[in-house]
Motif scaffolding. Structure first.
Motif, mmCIF file in Angstrom:
data_model
loop_
_atom_site.group_PDB
_atom_site.id
_atom_site.type_symbol
_atom_site.label_atom_id
_atom_site.label_comp_id
_atom_site.label_asym_id
_atom_site.label_seq_id
_atom_site.Cartn_x
_atom_site.Cartn_y
_atom_site.Cartn_z
ATOM 1 N N ASP A 192 -5.283 0.851 10.388
ATOM 2 C CA ASP A 192 -6.810 0.245 10.743
ATOM 3 C C ASP A 192 -5.411 -1.315 11.257
ATOM 4 N N MET A 210 -4.215 5.981 7.714
ATOM 5 C CA MET A 210 -5.157 5.879 7.963
ATOM 6 C C MET A 210 -4.935 4.108 8.107
ATOM 7 N N PHE A 211 -4.604 3.930 6.748
ATOM 8 C CA PHE A 211 -4.552 2.065 6.110
ATOM 9 C C PHE A 211 -3.629 1.689 7.422
ATOM 10 N N ARG A 250 4.236 13.835 0.214
ATOM 11 C CA ARG A 250 3.867 13.995 1.121
ATOM 12 C C ARG A 250 2.088 13.815 1.027
ATOM 13 N N SER A 251 1.669 13.914 0.031
ATOM 14 C CA SER A 251 0.129 13.706 -0.239
ATOM 15 C C SER A 251 0.357 12.284 0.093
ATOM 16 N N LYS A 294 0.635 -1.195 0.139
ATOM 17 C CA LYS A 294 -0.054 0.232 0.202
ATOM 18 C C LYS A 294 0.793 1.117 -0.029
ATOM 19 N N SER A 335 1.820 7.553 -6.338
ATOM 20 C CA SER A 335 0.781 8.219 -6.393
ATOM 21 C C SER A 335 0.706 9.453 -6.524
ATOM 22 N N MET A 374 0.383 11.604 2.750
ATOM 23 C CA MET A 374 0.597 11.268 4.675
ATOM 24 C C MET A 374 -0.687 10.562 5.336
ATOM 25 N N ILE A 375 -1.922 10.932 5.091
ATOM 26 C CA ILE A 375 -3.127 10.717 5.495
ATOM 27 C C ILE A 375 -3.360 8.900 4.746
ATOM 28 N N PRO A 376 -3.449 9.312 4.086
ATOM 29 C CA PRO A 376 -3.522 7.502 3.748
ATOM 30 C C PRO A 376 -2.649 6.416 4.695
ATOM 31 N N TYR A 413 -7.557 15.598 12.147
ATOM 32 C CA TYR A 413 -8.728 14.822 11.754
ATOM 33 C C TYR A 413 -9.240 13.635 12.621
ATOM 34 N N SER A 414 -10.505 13.862 12.845
ATOM 35 C CA SER A 414 -11.429 12.855 14.198
ATOM 36 C C SER A 414 -10.999 11.545 13.997
ATOM 37 N N MET A 415 -11.082 10.756 12.594
ATOM 38 C CA MET A 415 -10.551 9.222 12.357
ATOM 39 C C MET A 415 -8.983 8.549 12.828
ATOM 40 N N LEU A 416 -8.523 9.369 13.034
ATOM 41 C CA LEU A 416 -7.213 9.780 13.318
ATOM 42 C C LEU A 416 -7.028 9.614 15.077
ATOM 43 N N TYR A 464 -15.531 -0.275 9.673
ATOM 44 C CA TYR A 464 -16.372 0.510 8.810
ATOM 45 C C TYR A 464 -17.389 -0.013 8.572
#
Lengths: 162, 441
Positions: free
Chosen positions: A36, A32-33, A24-25, A10, A17, A27-29, A67-70, A138
């Motif tokens: 998980d 998140m992955f 740096r783009s 990943k 990508s 970072m968030i993905p 970010y609330s999900m992290l 999820y």
């Protein structure tokens, strides 16, 4: 830090990508992955992601707190998220929240002592037409009643019983 | 998967493949005119594509309703920078649950829409920004993207042409603000989701400081139908200044809530009574929000003769927004609704602009106090004043989105606010009891 082969794949894909110099783009993905799999964003992960995308750990820290999900603390094995926003509120979401909180004996963003369930009152999850709605991890569940929630939680318990 | 029965009133253009076996697969897509519009667009000049979209009268489906063809035409043709396509799939406006269905049931339609947009501005890469909660859609979208590469609809030399295009999914991580275009771009670049100052608009300086077409999922999904059947045919489905259909999310106190594709200009009363099956439990309609929680509320009386389109709703000082219709029956406490809506905005305000950050927090406290029965008569004016002072004073529309419905609640339902005065308990309790922990906050 050693990552699972799945996560390595990943991360490798994410690094290609975005345009050159824009890693740096990823970072968030990445966070998140990885979360998980790890159950939380650890300090080690922050440093690993920073290293891979060419940022400082502080820059990663700055972003992840937005970010609330992290989250840096572990959640339950099953994170029960109950929406009480407008469409869900009108159809019993607030009562569902109360029921869940009473049943699991935990409050907003709390984890049960055995670490099996955690609970969160969430904002709109995009299931308004099939309200009240919840997410467990999820997975979406629509038209949830207190009885349906009880069955769902009991089902998760028994499916995980040794 | 479909989560509600379709309605006979629907005009199925974007949802035409919903319900077909394996509707998300490229096999089904190709069997049902899939990528035909892209093939057509490949033979057209960029300005012809944009002209076709202009003729269709397609307007942005994310909330702002800006004419799509015009937006695409703002991308500078002569810029030496690479150009990007960005899909806003950060659907999080309360009351809205349609983009989820478009991706779940027909992801190739979105890819084809991106390809058409890309041809119109000569872009070669596109990003689909999907809200973190919609993780399962990333798997669906990634699978569709892989299929498109296998079949030669993504990658290099598409259909034997010199055109190349790559598409990527990108996950958000829980932030309503990232549905706002400039905050979304910040988030896409791995930063906190705070808005950018505009101008320059994303068409000129967008993703990675480059010209960018940024639209909602539903907007891109309309492009294949427009190119396939012609802009005029799409325009004819709607009203003079707004073409096509709108995925309308009916929620709240209805017998048949659900997502329905209705032509623009659909009568509001018919939508509530026939498509939505009327108010449940035989109750009367009190109010409804036409396009997500950011839109000013409309009363039952205002429904008379009203239609669901941008201009008709603008005339009654509300908005079509994202198409999230929230219906409230006669037993709904408007003060409680106002409070819940404000709790949301106070939670989601990114904190960048002071009028929004402080305003939403103050309004939440005031509304909480009011609903608890400790409000003062002067608070009614104060709530309205505070909200009005937020309007237009922020970098992004979140401040307005919090203020506009609040102003409408106070102006249109002043009697309900007054009914909570002098320590009187909420007249709608206990039937509409707020969760104990909310009161405690």
């Amino acid at each position: 830090m050693t990552l699972s082969p799945h996560l390595e794949a990943k991360f490798a894909k994410l690094l290609t990508s975005y345009p050159p110099g824009r890693q740096r783009s990823a970072m968030i993905p990445m966070l998140m992955f990885a979360q998980d799999e790890l159950g939380q964003v650890t300090q080690e992960l922050v440093e690993e992601v920073a290293r891979r995308i060419g940022c400082t750990p502080l820059q990663v820290e700055e972003v992840l707190t937005y970010y609330s999900m992290l989250h840096k603390k572990p959640l339950g094995k099953y994170h029960v998220q109950i929406c009480t926003n407008i469409s869900c509120m009108l159809t019993g979401g607030a009562e569902l929240w109360e029921h869940a909180s009473g049943k699991l004996r935990i409050g907003h963003r709390e984890v049960a002592a055995d670490g099996f369930f955690s609970l969160e009152e969430v904002e709109c999850i995009g299931a308004c037409s099939w309200a009240p709605a919840i997410q467990v991890n999820y997975d979406f569940h629509h038209h949830v009643t207190p009885e349906k929630l009880d069955r769902l939680l009991a089902g998760l318990r028994s499916a995980n019983a040794v | 998967m479909l989560y509600n029965e379709p309605s006979p009133h629907e005009v199925k253009v974007l949802t035409r493949r919903f319900g077909l076996a394996d509707s998300a697969s490229i096999k089904t897509y190709l069997k049902t005119d899939g990528y035909v519009a892209f093939e057509k667009a490949l033979k057209m000049k960029p300005e012809e594509i944009i002209e076709e979209v202009k003729v269709s009268n397609l307007r942005g489906r994310g909330g702002a309703g800006f004419p799509t063809g015009l937006k695409w035409s703002f991308v500078p043709k002569t810029s030496p920078k690479p150009k990007y396509i960005v899909v806003n799939a950060d659907e999080s406006e309360p009351g809205t649950c349609k983009d989820r269905l478009l991706i779940e049931n027909d992801p190739h339609q979105l890819i084809e829409g991106m390809l058409i947009a890309a041809l119109s501005v000569d872009a070669h890469a596109g990003y689909i920004y999907i809200r973190g909660e919609y993780r399962y859609l990333i798997d669906i979208m990634d699978k569709a993207i892989a299929e498109a590469y296998e079949h030669g609809y993504l990658g290099r030399n598409l259909l034997g042409s010199a055109f190349h295009f790559d598409a990527f999914t990108h996950t958000g991580a829980g932030a309503y603000e990232c549905g706002e275009e400039s905050a979304l771009l910040e988030s896409l670049e791995g930063k906190r989701g705070v808005p950018r100052i505009r101008p320059p608009f994303p068409a000129v300086v967008g993703a990675f400081q480059s010209p960018t077409i940024l639209n909602n999922v539903e907007t891109f999904c309309a492009a294949p139908a427009i190119l396939r059947d012609g802009g005029a045919a799409f325009a004819a489905l709607g009203v003079p200044k707004a073409g096509g259909t709108k995925l309308t999310c009916l929620s709240g106190h209805l017998n048949k809530p659900g997502v329905y594709e209705l032509p623009l200009g659909f009568p509001v009363k018919k939508m509530i009574e026939e498509v939505g099956g009327g108010i449940r439990n035989g109750k009367k309609l009190k109010a409804f929000v036409p396009g997500g929680s950011s839109c000013p509320v409309l009363t039952a009386a205002e429904c008379e003769g009203l239609t669901m389109d941008y201009d008709a709703l603008a005339k009654v000082k509300s908005m079509l927004g994202s198409g999230g219709v929230v219906v409230m029956d006669e037993d709904t406490c408007i003060v409680k609704v106002a409070l819940r809506v404000m709790r949301f905005y106070a939670h989601e305000s990114c904190g960048w602009c002071i009028p929004c950050r402080e305003g939403t927090a103050w309004l939440r406290k005031l509304l909480q106090r009011f609903h608890d029965g400790h409000g003062q008569r002067s608070d009614i004016v104060l709530i309205g004043d505070l909200a009005k002072n937020m309007l237009g004073r922020t970098f992004c529309p979140l401040g307005d989105a919090a203020a506009m419905p609040t102003i409408s609640f106070v102006e249109k339902f002043r009697d309900e606010f007054e009914a909570h005065l002098d320590g009187r308990p909420c007249p709608y309790e206990p039937a509409n009891r707020l969760a104990a922990h909310l009161v405690a906050q």
